[in-house]
Design an enzyme around this catalytic site. Structure first.
Site, PDB file in Angstrom:
ATOM      1  N   GLU A 151       0.787  -1.243   0.311  1.00 34.69           N
ATOM      2  CA  GLU A 151      -0.085  -0.190   0.039  1.00 34.69           C
ATOM      3  C   GLU A 151       1.186   1.067   0.074  1.00 34.69           C
ATOM      4  O   GLU A 151       1.642   0.928   1.035  1.00 34.69           O
ATOM      5  CB  GLU A 151      -0.936   0.210   1.376  1.00 34.69           C
ATOM      6  CG  GLU A 151      -2.366   0.802   1.413  1.00 34.69           C
ATOM      7  CD  GLU A 151      -2.766   1.715  -0.122  1.00 34.69           C
ATOM      8  OE1 GLU A 151      -3.495   0.817  -0.549  1.00 34.69           O
ATOM      9  OE2 GLU A 151      -2.380   2.301  -0.585  1.00 34.69           O
ATOM     10  N   PHE A 152       0.344   2.146  -1.269  1.00 35.42           N
ATOM     11  CA  PHE A 152       1.447   3.188  -1.039  1.00 35.42           C
ATOM     12  C   PHE A 152       0.503   4.651  -0.598  1.00 35.42           C
ATOM     13  O   PHE A 152       1.108   6.167  -0.682  1.00 35.42           O
ATOM     14  CB  PHE A 152       1.778   3.454  -2.161  1.00 35.42           C
ATOM     15  CG  PHE A 152       2.692   2.491  -2.985  1.00 35.42           C
ATOM     16  CD1 PHE A 152       4.387   2.331  -2.517  1.00 35.42           C
ATOM     17  CD2 PHE A 152       2.361   1.372  -3.859  1.00 35.42           C
ATOM     18  CE1 PHE A 152       4.900   1.555  -3.127  1.00 35.42           C
ATOM     19  CE2 PHE A 152       2.664   0.504  -3.761  1.00 35.42           C
ATOM     20  CZ  PHE A 152       4.214   0.663  -4.157  1.00 35.42           C
ATOM     21  N   ALA A 252      11.781  21.216   2.906  1.00 31.83           N
ATOM     22  CA  ALA A 252      12.506  21.407   3.846  1.00 31.83           C
ATOM     23  C   ALA A 252      12.044  21.701   4.884  1.00 31.83           C
ATOM     24  O   ALA A 252      10.795  22.840   4.434  1.00 31.83           O
ATOM     25  CB  ALA A 252      13.797  22.547   3.066  1.00 31.83           C
ATOM     26  N   GLY A 257       8.361  12.405   9.460  1.00 31.32           N
ATOM     27  CA  GLY A 257       7.745  11.537  11.100  1.00 31.32           C
ATOM     28  C   GLY A 257       6.912  10.304  10.101  1.00 31.32           C
ATOM     29  O   GLY A 257       7.073  10.171   9.045  1.00 31.32           O
ATOM     30  N   CYS A 260       5.736   5.158   9.372  1.00 30.70           N
ATOM     31  CA  CYS A 260       6.553   4.110   7.722  1.00 30.70           C
ATOM     32  C   CYS A 260       7.699   4.791   7.569  1.00 30.70           C
ATOM     33  O   CYS A 260       8.689   4.066   7.585  1.00 30.70           O
ATOM     34  CB  CYS A 260       5.488   5.095   6.431  1.00 30.70           C
ATOM     35  SG  CYS A 260       3.914   3.902   6.730  1.00 30.70           S
TER      36      CYS A 260
HETATM   37  C1  UDX Z   1       0.336  -0.288   8.425  1.00 28.74           C
HETATM   38  C2  UDX Z   1       0.623  -1.490   8.215  1.00 28.74           C
HETATM   39  O1  UDX Z   1       0.229  -2.069   8.285  1.00 28.74           O
HETATM   40  C3  UDX Z   1       2.222  -0.865   7.858  1.00 28.74           C
HETATM   41  O2  UDX Z   1       3.154  -2.180   7.574  1.00 28.74           O
HETATM   42  C4  UDX Z   1       2.155  -0.515   7.412  1.00 28.74           C
HETATM   43  O3  UDX Z   1       4.024   0.118   7.360  1.00 28.74           O
HETATM   44  C5  UDX Z   1       1.786   0.732   7.890  1.00 28.74           C
HETATM   45  O4  UDX Z   1       0.358   0.878   7.718  1.00 28.74           O
HETATM   46  P1  UDX Z   1      -1.032   1.140  10.026  1.00 28.74           P
HETATM   47  O5  UDX Z   1      -2.754   0.245   9.219  1.00 28.74           O
HETATM   48  O6  UDX Z   1      -0.800   1.840  10.198  1.00 28.74           O
HETATM   49  O7  UDX Z   1      -0.082  -0.307   9.462  1.00 28.74           O
HETATM   50  O8  UDX Z   1      -1.003  -0.157  11.442  1.00 28.74           O
HETATM   51  P2  UDX Z   1      -2.096   0.564  12.678  1.00 28.74           P
HETATM   52  O9  UDX Z   1      -2.805   1.882  13.115  1.00 28.74           O
HETATM   53  O10 UDX Z   1      -1.367   0.340  13.817  1.00 28.74           O
HETATM   54  O11 UDX Z   1      -3.453  -0.393  12.640  1.00 28.74           O
HETATM   55  C6  UDX Z   1      -2.969  -1.710  12.872  1.00 28.74           C
HETATM   56  C7  UDX Z   1      -3.720  -2.871  13.355  1.00 28.74           C
HETATM   57  O12 UDX Z   1      -4.211  -4.383  13.272  1.00 28.74           O
HETATM   58  C8  UDX Z   1      -5.202  -2.788  14.437  1.00 28.74           C
HETATM   59  O13 UDX Z   1      -6.242  -1.757  14.708  1.00 28.74           O
HETATM   60  C9  UDX Z   1      -5.028  -3.490  15.922  1.00 28.74           C
HETATM   61  O14 UDX Z   1      -5.565  -3.699  16.777  1.00 28.74           O
HETATM   62  C10 UDX Z   1      -5.371  -4.800  14.050  1.00 28.74           C
HETATM   63  N1  UDX Z   1      -4.326  -6.068  14.465  1.00 28.74           N
HETATM   64  C11 UDX Z   1      -3.086  -6.469  14.929  1.00 28.74           C
HETATM   65  C12 UDX Z   1      -5.155  -7.356  14.161  1.00 28.74           C
HETATM   66  O15 UDX Z   1      -6.439  -6.612  14.026  1.00 28.74           O
HETATM   67  N2  UDX Z   1      -4.739  -8.640  14.986  1.00 28.74           N
HETATM   68  C13 UDX Z   1      -3.513  -9.005  14.741  1.00 28.74           C
HETATM   69  O16 UDX Z   1      -3.163  -9.688  15.631  1.00 28.74           O
HETATM   70  C14 UDX Z   1      -2.970  -7.599  15.120  1.00 28.74           C
HETATM   71  C1  UDX Z   2       3.986   7.711   3.072  1.00 28.79           C
HETATM   72  C2  UDX Z   2       4.414   7.566   2.208  1.00 28.79           C
HETATM   73  O1  UDX Z   2       4.859   8.777   1.328  1.00 28.79           O
HETATM   74  C3  UDX Z   2       3.770   6.333   1.636  1.00 28.79           C
HETATM   75  O2  UDX Z   2       3.535   5.919   0.865  1.00 28.79           O
HETATM   76  C4  UDX Z   2       3.369   5.062   2.616  1.00 28.79           C
HETATM   77  O3  UDX Z   2       2.132   4.410   2.115  1.00 28.79           O
HETATM   78  C5  UDX Z   2       3.499   5.683   4.032  1.00 28.79           C
HETATM   79  O4  UDX Z   2       4.398   6.140   3.938  1.00 28.79           O
HETATM   80  P1  UDX Z   2       2.593   9.165   5.353  1.00 28.79           P
HETATM   81  O5  UDX Z   2       3.968   8.717   6.434  1.00 28.79           O
HETATM   82  O6  UDX Z   2       1.369   9.051   5.769  1.00 28.79           O
HETATM   83  O7  UDX Z   2       3.263   8.240   4.084  1.00 28.79           O
HETATM   84  O8  UDX Z   2       3.267  10.925   5.314  1.00 28.79           O
HETATM   85  P2  UDX Z   2       4.162  11.257   3.825  1.00 28.79           P
HETATM   86  O9  UDX Z   2       3.390  11.921   2.885  1.00 28.79           O
HETATM   87  O10 UDX Z   2       5.094  10.376   3.222  1.00 28.79           O
HETATM   88  O11 UDX Z   2       4.962  11.949   5.019  1.00 28.79           O
HETATM   89  C6  UDX Z   2       5.601  11.508   6.088  1.00 28.79           C
HETATM   90  C7  UDX Z   2       6.806  12.751   6.784  1.00 28.79           C
HETATM   91  O12 UDX Z   2       7.510  13.572   5.505  1.00 28.79           O
HETATM   92  C8  UDX Z   2       5.512  13.858   7.526  1.00 28.79           C
HETATM   93  O13 UDX Z   2       6.399  14.017   8.366  1.00 28.79           O
HETATM   94  C9  UDX Z   2       6.417  14.980   6.100  1.00 28.79           C
HETATM   95  O14 UDX Z   2       5.772  16.505   6.927  1.00 28.79           O
HETATM   96  C10 UDX Z   2       7.406  14.782   6.286  1.00 28.79           C
HETATM   97  N1  UDX Z   2       7.164  15.240   4.754  1.00 28.79           N
HETATM   98  C11 UDX Z   2       6.897  15.397   4.077  1.00 28.79           C
HETATM   99  C12 UDX Z   2       8.719  16.643   4.601  1.00 28.79           C
HETATM  100  O15 UDX Z   2       8.953  16.397   5.046  1.00 28.79           O
HETATM  101  N2  UDX Z   2       9.298  17.353   3.423  1.00 28.79           N
HETATM  102  C13 UDX Z   2       8.224  16.773   1.984  1.00 28.79           C
HETATM  103  O16 UDX Z   2       8.627  17.254   1.149  1.00 28.79           O
HETATM  104  C14 UDX Z   2       7.084  15.954   2.238  1.00 28.79           C
END
Ligand code: UDX
Ligand code: UDX
Length: 427
Positions: A151-152, A252, A257, A260
Site C-alpha cells: 500500500e502506498f 525542507a 516522521g 512509515c
Molecule cells: C499499516 C501497515 O500494516 C504497516 O505495515 C505499514 O507499514 C503502515 O501501515 P497501520 O494501518 O498504520 O499499519 O497500523 P495500525 O494503525 O497499527 O493498525 C493495525 C491494526 O491491526 C490495529 O487496529 C490492531 O488492533 C490490528 N491487529 C493487530 C489485528 O487485528 N490482529 C492482530 O493480530 C494484530
Molecule cells: C508515507 C508514504 O508517502 C506512503 O507512500 C506510504 O504508504 C506510507 O508512508 P505518510 O507517512 O503517511 O506516507 O506521509 P508523507 O506525506 O509521506 O509524509 C511523511 C513525513 O515526511 C511527514 O512527517 C512529512 O511532514 C514529511 N515530509 C514530506 C517532509 O518533511 N517534506 C516533504 O517534502 C514531504
C-alpha cells in the site's frame, strides 16, 4: 467478491472502505473489541478526511461490515487481506509478531481455496516464509496463494491515494493469482505492475527510503542555503522543475516522521545487513533527519539568547504531518521534548492532539498558546495555522518571533506584520 481484511488501522480501514465502494463485500476485522464496537456504530477511531463518509455510506449499503471474529471471515472469504502493523523492533528490524499471530489463525481456518494478500509493509522474503510456515502448520499448499500487494497511501490523503494511485504493485508466484488480485481493483484507472513477490516487497521499502532520501537531501541543501543566505524555497523549485527529479517531497523543514518512513528506512537497513550489505546512503538519510530537530533547537536558543527568566514557547502542531491525528515518530513531539529538557515552558496546540507529554501545557486554541510567548514554533503545517489571524497573534505574544518548522508561512507577509521570521534555509 467477498474480502476479509485483518487489521482496522489506517491502512486496513482505508482499503476496506475503498474496496467496498468499488462494489465488493468487505468484512474488516480487528482484535481490538472497543475499536470494532465503535466502527459498528459508525464512529471512526482515526481522523482521515473523507473516510467517515465512505465507511458509513458502504455500511448503509450493506457492503462493509466490522467484526472481531476474524477466523469466521477468514474461513468464509476467498480473499484475505492482511493489514496489521509491522512496527520497528528494538534492533530496527520489522516486528513480525502481529503477522505471526495472523498466520497461526490462518492455519486453523483454511479449508477452501484462498488468496492471501499482504498489504502490510514487510521485509523481503516474507511471502516465501509465510508460504513455508503455513505448510509446516499443516495447510495444503494447493489451497492458498500468497500475493504481495503493498500500500502506498499517505495519511491525510489516504482515500485520494487509494482511489487514484500512481500504480498498483502486485507480486505473485502464479500469474492467475496476480490477475485475480488485479480484478479486485477493476474500476480504478491506474497502471498495474506485476512482479514476483520479493520485488513487490522491495518496491515498497525502496519507495519509502527514496522519498525519505529526497527529504533529507533537501534538508541538507537548506543548511547550505542558511550559510549562504539563499532561499531553499527557490532552490527547491528550481530543482523540482527538472522532470528527472520531480517537485514533490522536496520541502525542507523539521524532517520526516510518521509510522512509515522511520520504520521502513530502519527495516530496509536491517534487511541489507542480514545479507552483509552496508547501506551508507540510508545511514546518512537517518542521521540528517535526526539532527534536523537540533538545527531548529539551535535557531530557537540563539533567538532567545541568554535570559534570566524561563522563556515561554508556543508550539503549534503535534502530529507528524497535517490532516492526521497520528503522532507516531512525530518530529513536533521530538522538538517539544527537547524544548522542555532545555528548561523552557512549552505551551502547545494541535487541532487533534491535546494530551501527549505531561510536561507540556496543552491549550484549547492556538491563540491561548501564544499568550505572552517569547517565540512561536510552527511544527505541523495545518492550514488553520497558515491562515492564522497574525495581527492578533502579534498582539498576544511577548516577542513577535516565529520559527517556521515547515517553511509553510508567507515570510514577507509576516515580516510586514512585524514578526521576526526564522525558517530553515530562508534568508
Ligand atoms: C499499516 C501497515 O500494516 C504497516 O505495515 C505499514 O507499514 C503502515 O501501515 P497501520 O494501518 O498504520 O499499519 O497500523 P495500525 O494503525 O497499527 O493498525 C493495525 C491494526 O491491526 C490495529 O487496529 C490492531 O488492533 C490490528 N491487529 C493487530 C489485528 O487485528 N490482529 C492482530 O493480530 C494484530
Ligand atoms: C508515507 C508514504 O508517502 C506512503 O507512500 C506510504 O504508504 C506510507 O508512508 P505518510 O507517512 O503517511 O506516507 O506521509 P508523507 O506525506 O509521506 O509524509 C511523511 C513525513 O515526511 C511527514 O512527517 C512529512 O511532514 C514529511 N515530509 C514530506 C517532509 O518533511 N517534506 C516533504 O517534502 C514531504
Amino acid at each position: 467478491m467477498d474480502i476479509c481484511i485483518i487489521g482496522a488501522g489506517y491502512v486496513g480501514l482505508t482499503t476496506a472502505a475503498v474496496l467496498a465502494d468499488i462494489g465488493h463485500t468487505v468484512y474488516c476485522t480487528d482484535v481490538n473489541e472497543q475499536k470494532i464496537n465503535k466502527l459498528q456504530q459508525g464512529i471512526i477511531p482515526i481522523y482521515e478526511p473523507g473516510l467517515t463518509e465512505m465507511i458509513t455510506k458502504n455500511q448503509d449499503e450493506g457492503k462493509l461490515f466490522f467484526d472481531t471474529d476474524s477466523e469466521r471471515h477468514m474461513a468464509d472469504c476467498p480473499f484475505i487481506m492482511i493489514a496489521v502493523g509491522t512496527p520497528s523492533a528494538r534492533d530496527g528490524s520489522a516486528d513480525m509478531v502481529y503477522v505471526k499471530s495472523v498466520i497461526a489463525a490462518l492455519s486453523q481456518t483454511i479449508h477452501s481455496p484462498k488468496i492471501i494478500i499482504m498489504k502490510s509493509t514487510v521485509p523481503p522474503g516474507t511471502a516465501d516464509w509465510m508460504e513455508a510456515e503455513l505448510q509446516q502448520l499443516g495447510v495444503d499448499k494447493g489451497l492458498f496463494e500468497i500475493v504481495s500487494n503493498p500500500e502506498f497511501l499517505r495519511e491525510g490523503t489516504a482515500i485520494e491515494d487509494t482511489v487514484h494511485p500512481d500504480r498498483i504493485v502486485i507480486g505473485a508466484k502464479q500469474n492467475e493469482a496476480a490477475m485475480n488480485v488485479q480484478e479486485l481493483y477493476h474500476t480504478l484507472q491506474t497502471q498495474f505492475l506485476i512482479t514476483n513477490r520479493l520485488e513487490a516487497e522491495l518496491i515498497k521499502y525502496a519507495s519509502n527510503a527514496f522519498l525519505a532520501t529526497k527529504i533529507s537531501f533537501i534538508n541538507e541543501i537548506a543548511r547550505i542555503c542558511d550559510a549562504y543566505h539563499a532561499d531553499i524555497m527557490e532552490v527547491s523549485r528550481g530543482i523540482g522543475m527538472d522532470q528527472r527529479i520531480g517537485a514533490r517531497f522536496l520541502h525542507a523543514g523539521l524532517g520526516y516522521g510518521g509510522s512509515c518512513f522511520p520504520k521502513d528506512v530502519n527495516a530496509l537497513n536491517d534487511a541489507a545487513q542480514a545479507k552483509g550489505i552496508r547501506l551508507n546512503l540510508v545511514q546518512a538519510v537517518k542521521k540528517i533527519n535526526r539532527s534536523q530537530v537540533d538545527i531548529y533547537l539551535n535557531k530557537i536558543t540563539h533567538s532567545l539568547g541568554k535570559r534570566s527568566d524561563k522563556p515561554r514557547i508556543a508550539v503549534w502542531g503535534a502530529t507528524f504531518k497535517e490532516n492526521t491525528d497520528d503522532i507516531r515518530y512525530s518530529q513536533a513531539i521530538a522538538l517539544m521534548k527537547k524544548l522542555v529538557r532545555k528548561g523552557y515552558g512549552v505551551y502547545a496546540y494541535d487541532p487533534l492532539v491535546s494530551s501527549e507529554l505531561s510536561s507540556v501545557v496543552w491549550c484549547s486554541n492556538p491563540y491561548e498558546a501564544v499568550e505572552q510567548a517569547d517565540l512561536l514554533v510552527i511544527a505541523t503545517a495545518w492550514s488553520a495555522f497558515i491562515e492564522a489571524d497574525w495581527p492578533k497573534v502579534k498582539a498576544l505574544m511577548k516577542r513577535p518571533v516565529i520559527v517556521d518548522g515547515r517553511n509553510c508561512l508567507d515570510k514577507s507577509a509576516l515580516e510586514m506584520y512585524g514578526f521576526d521570521y526564522i525558517g530553515v534555509g530562508r534568508p
